[in-house]
Design a protein around this motif. Sequence first.
Motif, PDB file in Angstrom:
ATOM      1  N   TYR A 109      -3.889   9.770  -1.853  1.00  0.00           N
ATOM      2  CA  TYR A 109      -4.711   8.564  -1.940  1.00  0.00           C
ATOM      3  C   TYR A 109      -3.906   7.326  -1.525  1.00  0.00           C
ATOM      4  CZ  TYR A 109      -8.064  11.334  -4.625  1.00  0.00           C
ATOM      5  OH  TYR A 109      -8.965  12.282  -5.024  1.00  0.00           O
ATOM      6  N   LEU A 110      -4.565   6.402  -0.820  1.00  0.00           N
ATOM      7  CA  LEU A 110      -3.950   5.117  -0.502  1.00  0.00           C
ATOM      8  C   LEU A 110      -4.116   4.208  -1.718  1.00  0.00           C
ATOM      9  CD1 LEU A 110      -2.521   3.485   1.709  1.00  0.00           C
ATOM     10  CD2 LEU A 110      -4.780   2.608   2.377  1.00  0.00           C
ATOM     11  N   ARG A 160      -2.015  12.771  -5.244  1.00  0.00           N
ATOM     12  CA  ARG A 160      -1.401  12.873  -3.924  1.00  0.00           C
ATOM     13  C   ARG A 160      -2.437  12.615  -2.834  1.00  0.00           C
ATOM     14  NH1 ARG A 160       1.870  18.495  -4.689  1.00  0.00           N
ATOM     15  NH2 ARG A 160       0.088  18.832  -6.074  1.00  0.00           N
ATOM     16  N   LYS A 212       0.861  -1.184   0.000  1.00  0.00           N
ATOM     17  CA  LYS A 212       0.000   0.000   0.000  1.00  0.00           C
ATOM     18  C   LYS A 212       0.898   1.235   0.000  1.00  0.00           C
ATOM     19  CE  LYS A 212      -3.675  -2.620   0.619  1.00  0.00           C
ATOM     20  NZ  LYS A 212      -3.017  -3.934   0.832  1.00  0.00           N
ATOM     21  N   ARG A 222       1.367   5.581  -0.835  1.00  0.00           N
ATOM     22  CA  ARG A 222       0.698   6.877  -0.877  1.00  0.00           C
ATOM     23  C   ARG A 222       1.721   7.909  -1.369  1.00  0.00           C
ATOM     24  NH1 ARG A 222      -3.810   7.991   2.374  1.00  0.00           N
ATOM     25  NH2 ARG A 222      -3.092   6.389   3.864  1.00  0.00           N
TER      26      ARG A 222
END
Length: 308
Positions: free
Chosen positions: A268-269, A266, A231, A233
């Motif tokens: 967002y996961l 920018r 994950k 970001r």
Amino acid sequence: ASFYVVGNDTIHLEKMARWVIEKVNRKIQDKEHHFHFMNTRTGEPDTYFKEQRKSATYFALTKYKIPAFGIETSKNLESLELKIRYHNYVINEFLGLMGVEPEHPAILYEPPRLIYALLVVNGKYPNIVIDNSTVSIYRGDRIKITHIESNYPRGLSCDILGVGTEQDFLKEFEVKDNTSIIFRKDNFKIGRVNISITNLKKDYIAFIFEVNGEKTSVFENDTLFVKKGDKIRILNVLVDGMSSSTFTVNLKGFVPDILYNTGEDRGYLIDTANLKWRKYSVYGQGKCYPVVVTRGSQEIARAYVRIR
């Protein structure tokens, strides 16, 4: 109409107008500024000016039998003061024709001026600019004037020299060289804002990521290596001498779950297992995805996310 019949009387509209025009034109030295008579034939069935039947002059004539005339001056006259003077000439001659002795008050005239304008760069937040100010932008930025505030609300325009037309209000243009924006009220210049081009410095560009909760960074053209299912970001991109709010950061192949996608990724996961838009990956292999930084239509920098 040339005349208007009221019972046993006739109002000779054209005769009155031509008498006034002759008197007024004697006072105007420039023949190109002379007044002319125009009969719109508003009451005739075949008139080209049927909309004039809603005018105040037509109402005054047909409802109250008052002779009424429209006075127009060209917007190309050099100043508003000159327009006012010509209008006063005509009004005073009509008053004289009716036997009214006019007073001659001084003309209270405030020259038109630019109070401020709103300049938007690359579709971001508007900037307030004033007369004789200078705005620095980068080569290739797109600019648009979205509002002009003046002491006169009508007849306002702006001209971005070298890129647009004489009326560039609410139009967006790419700017590559130094230029100026000229603001006008009719044809009268009321302000100027200079646009100065600054070349982009790319001495230091860093991409700040978060991978599984841990911060990390790579430089321009470098690659962030991750595992499928990690994950990540995109926290920010640091460009030397440039505010991060003035550019867009887009991970090609990622589409956030929102109604309208602006291309700004920018914050967002991002689940790397769900990057399935292979056509946006390098060589279409679905392994390496570019992170592209743009300012307007200009690409500033890029880095890469590679899934092992």
